[in-house]
Enzyme design. Structure first.
Site, short mmCIF file in Angstrom:
data_model
loop_
_atom_site.label_atom_id
_atom_site.label_comp_id
_atom_site.label_asym_id
_atom_site.label_seq_id
_atom_site.Cartn_x
_atom_site.Cartn_y
_atom_site.Cartn_z
CD GLN A 232 28.02 -5.66 -25.60
OE1 GLN A 232 26.85 -5.43 -25.86
NE2 GLN A 232 28.40 -6.37 -24.56
CG PHE A 233 29.15 -3.08 -31.09
CD1 PHE A 233 29.61 -3.65 -32.27
CD2 PHE A 233 28.46 -3.88 -30.19
CE1 PHE A 233 29.37 -4.98 -32.56
CE2 PHE A 233 28.22 -5.22 -30.48
CZ PHE A 233 28.68 -5.78 -31.66
CG HIS B 203 25.92 -3.26 -33.68
ND1 HIS B 203 24.72 -2.62 -33.47
CD2 HIS B 203 26.08 -4.07 -32.61
CE1 HIS B 203 24.18 -3.04 -32.33
NE2 HIS B 203 25.00 -3.92 -31.79
CD GLU C 286 27.28 2.10 -23.11
OE1 GLU C 286 26.42 2.81 -22.56
OE2 GLU C 286 27.05 0.94 -23.48
C1 LIG Z 1 23.98 2.09 -25.04
C2 LIG Z 1 24.15 0.66 -25.41
N1 LIG Z 1 25.11 -0.05 -24.83
C3 LIG Z 1 25.31 -1.34 -25.16
C4 LIG Z 1 24.50 -1.95 -26.08
C5 LIG Z 1 24.71 -3.43 -26.44
N2 LIG Z 1 23.60 -4.18 -25.90
C6 LIG Z 1 22.52 -4.45 -26.65
S1 LIG Z 1 21.29 -5.14 -25.76
C7 LIG Z 1 22.22 -5.15 -24.37
C8 LIG Z 1 21.65 -5.69 -23.10
C9 LIG Z 1 20.35 -5.04 -22.81
O1 LIG Z 1 19.85 -5.53 -21.62
P1 LIG Z 1 18.38 -5.20 -21.17
O2 LIG Z 1 18.21 -3.72 -21.05
O3 LIG Z 1 18.12 -6.00 -19.95
O4 LIG Z 1 17.45 -5.66 -22.36
P2 LIG Z 1 17.24 -7.15 -22.92
O5 LIG Z 1 18.28 -7.38 -23.97
O6 LIG Z 1 17.37 -8.09 -21.77
O7 LIG Z 1 15.88 -7.14 -23.49
C10 LIG Z 1 23.47 -4.60 -24.60
C11 LIG Z 1 24.55 -4.46 -23.60
C12 LIG Z 1 23.50 -1.17 -26.67
N3 LIG Z 1 22.68 -1.66 -27.58
N4 LIG Z 1 23.33 0.12 -26.31
#
Ligand SMILES: Cc1ncc(C[n+]2csc(CCOP(=O)(O)OP(=O)(O)O)c2C)c(N)n1
Ligand SMILES: Cc1ncc(C[n+]2csc(CCOP(=O)(O)OP(=O)(O)O)c2C)c(N)n1
Ligand SMILES: [Mg+2]
Ligand SMILES: [Mg+2]
Lengths: 325, 363, 325, 363
Positions: free
Chosen positions: C82-83, C129, C60
Site C-alpha cells: 500500500q505504501f 508514507h 506484507e
Molecule cells: C504494516 C501496515 N500495512 C498497511 C498499512 C496501511 N493501513 C493503515 S490502516 C490499515 C487498515 C487497518 O485495519 P485494522 O487493523 O482493522 O484497523 P482500523 O483501521 O480498522 O482501526 C491499513 C491497511 C499500515 N499502516 N501498516
C-alpha cells in the site's frame, strides 16, 4: 593482557557490561542455555540467569520488536540475530520503529538497544549464512551500523554500542570469530562509534576496509609495502554514521584510494566512500578509486564462495594497479 | 485411546449493557458515579474532537486522519480500568483513551498537522504511553517487550495494547501474543474489531469465526465483548488486568465495534459498503446507550449533557486556537533527533540545510 | 493519444496485460473492490473478478510470500504494497526467497512477479508514507528495481516488469500520480528494463534523476538552459541493474554531473552512480559530481517535509555551481 | 444471554501404531503390501543416507547438514499419500519424503557440499517440489500461494507443507495459515514437532499445550498425531488431502516426533538436553515399530530387511561415489542465474571474474 578470539572478546564485553549495568540483558534464539550458536553468549545464562540471558521464541521481528518495548521501558537489550541472513525479517521493526522512535517523539522515547549479528562468508555454511548486507542497514537514518574487525576493537565497540543511546546494528564478521587472537586489555575500554581508525600510516595510497576484509587487506598491504610503498590503511569500524573526515584527510594526503569490500560491488558502502571522496577531495585524486569487492550476484553456495570473496592476491594486484596508475 | 481429546476450548461473548442501555444487573460492574461520569466524559470528549477534526480536515486545516467515532468505548474503558503506572500502547484509533490518560487535545492536532511536536507529551503522560503506531500490529511486540520489562520490576505494572481486526493478519500480531504468552507478560491485548480494515471486511481478513479465538493459539484467556458497551469492555479489561497483575500472563479481548466513519479522511466507504450497514451500526453506537444507562440510574440528565457538551466544545475550540496560533517549529529540528549525540556529518548537513533554507527564502 | 495521469497509465497497463495474459493477477490490501487506495487497480475487480483482483489479508510478508508461491506455480502476480513504508515487512521474503529462487535452482524455479509500491514525499501524508528507500532494494542481487517518472514510461515499464521473468520492485512516485498528464499511446508499448533514457540532450553537463525528482529537475534544467547552457538529462528508470553505460557515455561527453535524489544523501543510488563514473570516466571529470539529495535524517513529518525534498531552486543553484566550477 | 458461548473447539490426538508396533485395527488404513513396503523403504532409505552423511560430514567430505533421523515418518507418509500432481513444500528435515518424491540421493549430497546444482532436479521431480527452505517458516507462505494457484486450475492438486515446532513462532507461519484459510487453499500444513528448535525446547517456544490448536485461530481442522507412527501420519494427511481436494481448505497436523540427533552437525545437544531424554525417544522411533507391524502382518522378515539394507547401502555408496567423482562445476555459473536475461553490467563482471580467476590460478 590475555589473548582472546573475537568470540571471547565479545563475550567479555557482554559479561562486563551486564555486571556493570543491571538493565543490560541478552536475548535471542539459543543465546541462553546454549550460549549462542557461536558461543558468544556462553556462560551468561549461568551467571545472570534466564531473565537476563533470554532464550526467545524463533521470530526475528519478535526479537527486535520486543527489544524496542524493553528499551522504551528502561532496559538495554542486546539482541542476537542468529545470522544476518535472517535479520531481514526484522526490517519492518528496524526501519519503522527502532530507528524512528527518537525522532518521532523528539527524544521522549528512545531505543538504546543493540542487534548483534554474525555476517559474511568464508565458513562453508549453508545458504543465507554468508552474505554481507551492511549497506541495507545503512540506508536507514536513525540507526547506527558498526562492524569490528578484531577481538580488541570488537570488545571496545560492543561496549560502546551497548552504552549508546541509539539503536545499533552490530555486525560481527563470523569469519574472524575464531581465526585469530589478539591481546585485549583486562580493563574495560571503549572506542567511539562514528570514528574510523587509521590502522597503518602511509603516504602513497589509502586503503579502506572493514570487518573480515581487514585481515586479507593488511596481508596484501604488508606484501606491497615490503616492496617500498607507503600505504595508509583505514579500518572503517562504523558504517553509519560514516567518518568521511578520516578517509578524506587520508586521501587528500595520498591521492590514491582502494576500497576492499566483501559485499557485492553495487550499492555498497564502497560507493558511499567514493561519493564522500568525490564531495570533499576529488581534486586531490591522482587515480580512479578502486573498488575490490564481491560481485553483483546472488551469494553463491559455499562450493564457490571462495572465488567470490576478494582474496589477498586480488587485493595485492589492485593496490599495485592503483599505485602505478 | 488412539483418538483421544487432548484439550477443549470455548469462546464466550460478554455484554453488560444492551443497545437500548438496559443493564444486566448481575454483570454490572461496581463503578462510582464519578467513574461513570469520567468514562462518559472521556467518550464524548473523543467524539467532539473527532468531529471537529473532520471539519478541520475538510477545510484543509489539518492533514489526513482516521476518525474514531463509534469506537470510543474500548479505549476509554481501558483508561478507566488502568492504574497510573500501567502502560498504554495504542494503534491509531484510541483517541478517547489517550485523552483520558492525559494526552492534551493539541497532541493529536499537532500530530495530524504534520508535526512530531504532537507526540511530545507532558512527561508524566509520555512516561507510560507510547506514541500513535501506524505500522499495523507492530505495537503488539512493543507491548510484549514493555510487559517483560515491567514484570522484571515486579511492581504490578500492566500493559494494555490495542490493535484492529486487520492487524490480526500481521505476523507481528502473532509474534507479539506468542512472546507475551511465553513470558507470561502482563499484557492485555484488545483487538478492536470494527468490521473493516479499510475496504476489507472482517470475514475476508481471516477465516475464523471470532478474533477472540486467536488467543487459543497461545492458551491465552480470550473473550469477545460487545465493544460498543463500555461496561462490558470495562469488565473484561479489568479482569484481564487483574490476571496480568497476578502474574497469570496475557489475555486477548475482542471488542466488537464498528468504524462509523471513513477509514481516514482520504477514504470513501461508499466504494465498498452500504449506507444501510452504517445506519444499522449507528443504532448500536456506544454513547447513547451509556447515556440512557446513566439516565435510568438517575445520575444523568439533559442539563448535565448540555453542560458537558458546552464545556468540551469550548475546550476543543481552545485547542484549535492553540493549533492555529502556533508558529511553525524550527525546520531543522529533525537534525537534532537523528541520534542522541550529534555526529559531524549530520552537523554539517544541518548547516547546509539552514544555508539552503535561507537561500530559498531569499530567492 | 489520450492524455493520462500516471495512475491511469498504470491502470491501463494492468488492464491490458490482464487481458492479454490470463496468468496475470493483481493482489494486495484493498486492491480489489476499493481499487487500491490510490485507485491504480480501479475497475479490475469488476472486469476480472475477485480471483484476479485479489484483496488479501493485511500482511506484507504474506503478500510477497504467497506471490512467490503463485509465481512458482505458473501465475504472474502483481502485488501491491500500500505504501513503500510498509514494504520492509516483506524484506525477509524478498532477500531470502524472491531474489534467490532462480539462482538457488539455477533457473528451475523462478519468480516472475512484480511488487508495486508508491514511494516518496510531497503529498502531506502521515508518517511512513513519504520516504524513499530504493537503495535498500537495490542491495539485493537477483531482484530488479524500476522507478518510472511519468505516465508514459510508467505504463511501458510496468508492462515490461510484468513480462519480465524476474522479480521486480516497481516503485511509483506517488507525488507524480496525478500531478500531471501525458500522452500515452493506445497501442501497447514497453520499454526495456535496465536501460536509462536520455530525456534531453546536451553537451555541458549531465544531470541524472529518477522518479518524482524528474519534474523539478527538468524545470531547473529548462531554467538554466534558457540562459545558454546545454544540459543532458538522464532519466534513470531502472535502479538495478543500473545502466552505467548511458550515464558514463554522457559524462565522458560533458565532463560534469549533477545527481538529483529525493532519498537521504548517504548510501543512496547517487553514490553508486558516482562510483560508476569513478570506475569508467573519472579522468573526464572537470568538476566534482554534485549530489542534490535529501538529508541523512529520519524522514520528517509533513509539516517540514517540503524543506527536506530538493526544490527547483536548489537544483538550479546546484546546476549553476557545477557548470561554473 | 450476556455471557454466551460462541464457539467450542477441541484438539484430538491420533495414534494407530503404538511404540511396540501394535496396530489399532479400527484405525488401520487400508494399504496394500506394496504401499507398506514402499513406505518402509522410504524411511529406511532416508535413515541410511542420513547416517552416511553424518560420517561424511565428520570426515570433512560434505558441509554442515541437519540430520532427519527419527523424523522419517511424517514426510514419507505424506509422499505415500500424495498424488503425482500434488506439491511438496518442505523445510529442511524431510529427506525421506523428498527422496520418495523422486529427488536423487545426489541432490542432497551436492546441496550439502555447497553446490546449487544439488537443487537442480529431474524436471518431473522439480515440477511439483520446491527446494529445501532454510528461512524458517517462509515456505508456509509459498505453500499458500502455490495452493491458490493450484486451486485456480481446478484440477484437484493439493499441497503438503512442512515446518517445525520452532517455525510456529514466526510471523510467516501465521500469515501462511491465515492466507490459506481465507483462500480455502488446498494445503495440508504438517508441523513436525520434534521437541526442539536447536536448544529451545517446545515449551519455551510457545505457551500452548499443543501446536495443533494453533489451527483454531483460523478455524482450520487440526489434529495432533503420533509423528513416529507412520500409519497415523498417513491417515491424518490423507484425510486432510481429501478435504483439500474437496475444496474445504487447509488443515493443520501436528506430528509429535523427536530429533534424535543434533540440530545440525555444527550443534552439540549435550549443552541443553540429557542423554536420558534421547534414549527414551529412541524407544519410540518410527522404523522399528513399523518393522514390527509388518512382521506381525507377515509381510516382513529378516531376509527382506537385510536385502533392503544391502540394496540401499549400495545405492548410497554409488551416490557418494558420484559425489566424489564429480568435478567442480564452472565457478562462474552464479553470473548466469542472477537474471533470466544477462545485463551488460553483470556480463562485464562475469568477464572480470574469469580474468581474476585465471590470474589467481596463474599466481
Ligand atoms: C504494516 C501496515 N500495512 C498497511 C498499512 C496501511 N493501513 C493503515 S490502516 C490499515 C487498515 C487497518 O485495519 P485494522 O487493523 O482493522 O484497523 P482500523 O483501521 O480498522 O482501526 C491499513 C491497511 C499500515 N499502516 N501498516
Ligand atoms: C528465519 C530463521 N531464523 C533462524 C534460523 C536459524 N535456525 C535454523 S533451524 C532453527 C530451528 C528450527 O526449529 P524447528 O522449526 O523446530 O525445526 P527443526 O530444526 O527442529 O527441524 C533455527 C533457529 C533460520 N534458519 N531461519
Ligand atoms: Mg478494523
Ligand atoms: Mg523442532
Amino acid at each position: 593482557m590475555p589473548k582472546l578470539t573475537m568470540v571471547q572478546a565479545l563475550n567479555l564485553a557482554l559479561r562486563e557490561e551486564m555486571e556493570r549495568d543491571e538493565s543490560v540483558l541478552v536475548m535471542g534464539e539459543d543465546v541462553g542455555i546454549d550460549g549462542g550458536v557461536f558461543r558468544v553468549t556462553d556462560g551468561l545464562h549461568e551467571q545472570f540467569g534466564p531473565q537476563r540471558s533470554l532464550d526467545t521464541p524463533l521470530a526475528e521481528s519478535g526479537i527486535l520488536g520486543t527489544a524496542i518495548g524493553m528499551a522504551i521501558a528502561g532496559l538495554r537489550p542486546v539482541a542476537e540475530m542468529q545470522f544476518s541472513g535472517f535479520s531481514y525479517l526484522m526490517m519492518g521493526q528496524w526501519e519503522g520503529n527502532a530507528t524512528r522512535m527518537r525522532s518521532r517523539t523528539q527524544g521522549q522515547h528512545t531505543c538504546p538497544l543493540v542487534v548483534r549479528m554474525p555476517y559474511g562468508g568464508g565458513v562453508r555454511a549453508l545458504e543465507h549464512h554468508s552474505e554481507s548486507r551492511e549497506a541495507m542497514y545503512a540506508t536507514c537514518p536513525g540507526g547506527k551500523v558498526v562492524i569490528p574487525s578484531g577481538p580488541r576493537n570488537a570488545r571496545a565497540l560492543l561496549l560502546a554500542a551497548i552504552r549508546d543511546d541509539d539503536p545499533v546494528v552490530f555486525m560481527e564478521p563470523k569469519h574472524s570469530y575464531r581465526s585469530f587472537r589478539e591481546e585485549v586489555p583486562e580493563e574495560s575500554e571503549t572506542m567511539p562509534i562514528g570514528q574510523a581508525q587509521v590502522a597503518r600510516e602511509g603516504d602513497d595510497l589509502t586503503v579502506v576496509a572493514w570487518g573480515a576484509m581487514m585481515r586479507p587487506t593488511l596481508k596484501a598491504v604488508d606484501e606491497v609495502a615490503a616492496k617500498g610503498a607507503s600505504i595508509e590503511v583505514i579500518d572503517l569500524l562504523t558504517i553509519n554514521p560514516l567518518d568521511s573526515d578520516t578517509i578524506c584527510a587520508s586521501v587528500q594526503k595520498t591521492g590514491r584510494c582502494v576500497i576492499v569490500q566483501e559485499a557485492p560491488r553495487s550499492f555498497g558502502v564502497a560507493s558511499e566512500i567514493i561519493a564522500r571522496i568525490n564531495d570533499d577531495v576529488l581534486l586531490y585524486l591522482e587515480a580512479p578509486i578502486k573498488r575490490l569487492t564481491g560481485y553483483d550476484v546472488v551469494t553463491p553456495y559455499f562450493g564457490r564462495e571462495k572465488s567470490y570473496i576478494p582474496p589477498v592476491s586480488r587485493i595485492v594486484h589492485g593496490l599495485r594497479e592503483t599505485l602505478e596508475f | 485411546m488412539p483418538r483421544k481429546t487432548l484439550a477443549e476450548f470455548k469462546v464466550e461473548h460478554l455484554r453488560v449493557l444492551d443497545e437500548n442501555g438496559h443493564v444486566d444487573p448481575e454483570l454490572e460492574p461496581d463503578l462510582s458515579t464519578e467513574q461513570l461520569h469520567a468514562l462518559y466524559r472521556g467518550m464524548v470528549r473523543a467524539r467532539e474532537l473527532d468531529q471537529r477534526m473532520l471539519n478541520l480536515q475538510r477545510q484543509g486545516r489539518i492533514g489526513t486522519f482516521g476518525p474514531c467515532t463509534g469506537q470510543e468505548a474500548p479505549s476509554c474503558s481501558a483508561a478507566l480500568a488502568m492504574k497510573d503506572d500501567d502502560w498504554f500502547v495504542g494503534a491509531f484509533r484510541e483517541l478517547g483513551g489517550r485523552l483520558m490518560r492525559g494526552e492534551p487535545l493539541t497532541g493529536t492536532l499537532f500530530f495530524h498537522n504534520g508535526w512530531e511536536e504532537g507526540n511530545v507529551l507532558p512527561p508524566e503522560v509520555s512516561r507510560r504511553m507510547l506514541p500513535f503506531t501506524i505500522i499495523v500490529a507492530s505495537q503488539c511486540l512493543h507491548a510484549a517487550g514493555v510487559g517483560f520489562a515491567a514484570s522484571q520490576r515486579g511492581q504490578g505494572e500492566a500493559v494494555v495494547c490495542f490493535s484492529g481486526d486487520g492487524a490480526t493478519s500481521e505476523g507481528d500480531f502473532h509474534e507479539g501474543l506468542n512472546f507475551a504468552g511465553v513470558w507470561k507478560a502482563p499484557v492485555v491485548f484488545v483487538s478492536q474489531n470494527n468490521q473493516w480494515a479499510i475496504s476489507v471486511p472482517r470475514e475476508m481478513q481471516t477465516s475464523s469465526q471470532t478474533l477472540a479465538q486467536k488467543g487459543i493459539a497461545y492458551d491465552m484467556p480470550c473473550i469477545q465483548v460487545d465493544g460498543n458497551d463500555a461496561l462490558a469492555c470495562y469488565v473484561a479489561i479489568s479482569e484481564a488486568l487483574e490476571r496480568a497483575r497476578r502474574g497469570e500472563g496475557p489475555s486477548l479481548i475482542e471488542a466488537v465495534t464498528y468504524r462509523l466513519l471513513m477509514h481516514t479522511t482520504a477514504d470513501d466507504p461508499r466504494k465498498y459498503r452500504t449506507e444501510d450497514e452504517e445506519k444499522e451500526w449507528w443504532q448500536k453506537e456506544p454513547l447513547i446507550r451509556f447515556q440512557k444507562y446513566m439516565t435510568a440510574k438517575g445520575i444523568w440528565d439533559d442539563a448535565k449533557e448540555e453542560a458537558l457538551r458546552t464545556e468540551l466544545r469550548a475546550e476543543v475550540d481552545e485547542a484549535v486556537q492553540t493549533l492555529e496560533s502556533q508558529k511553525p517549529w524550527p525546520a531543522e529540528r529533525p537534525f537534532d533527533h537523528v541520534f542522541a549525540e550529534p555526529h559531524p556529518s549530520i552537523t554539517r548537513q544541518r548547516e547546509e540545510f539552514l544555508a539552503n533554507l535561507k537561500e530559498e527564502a531569499d530567492a
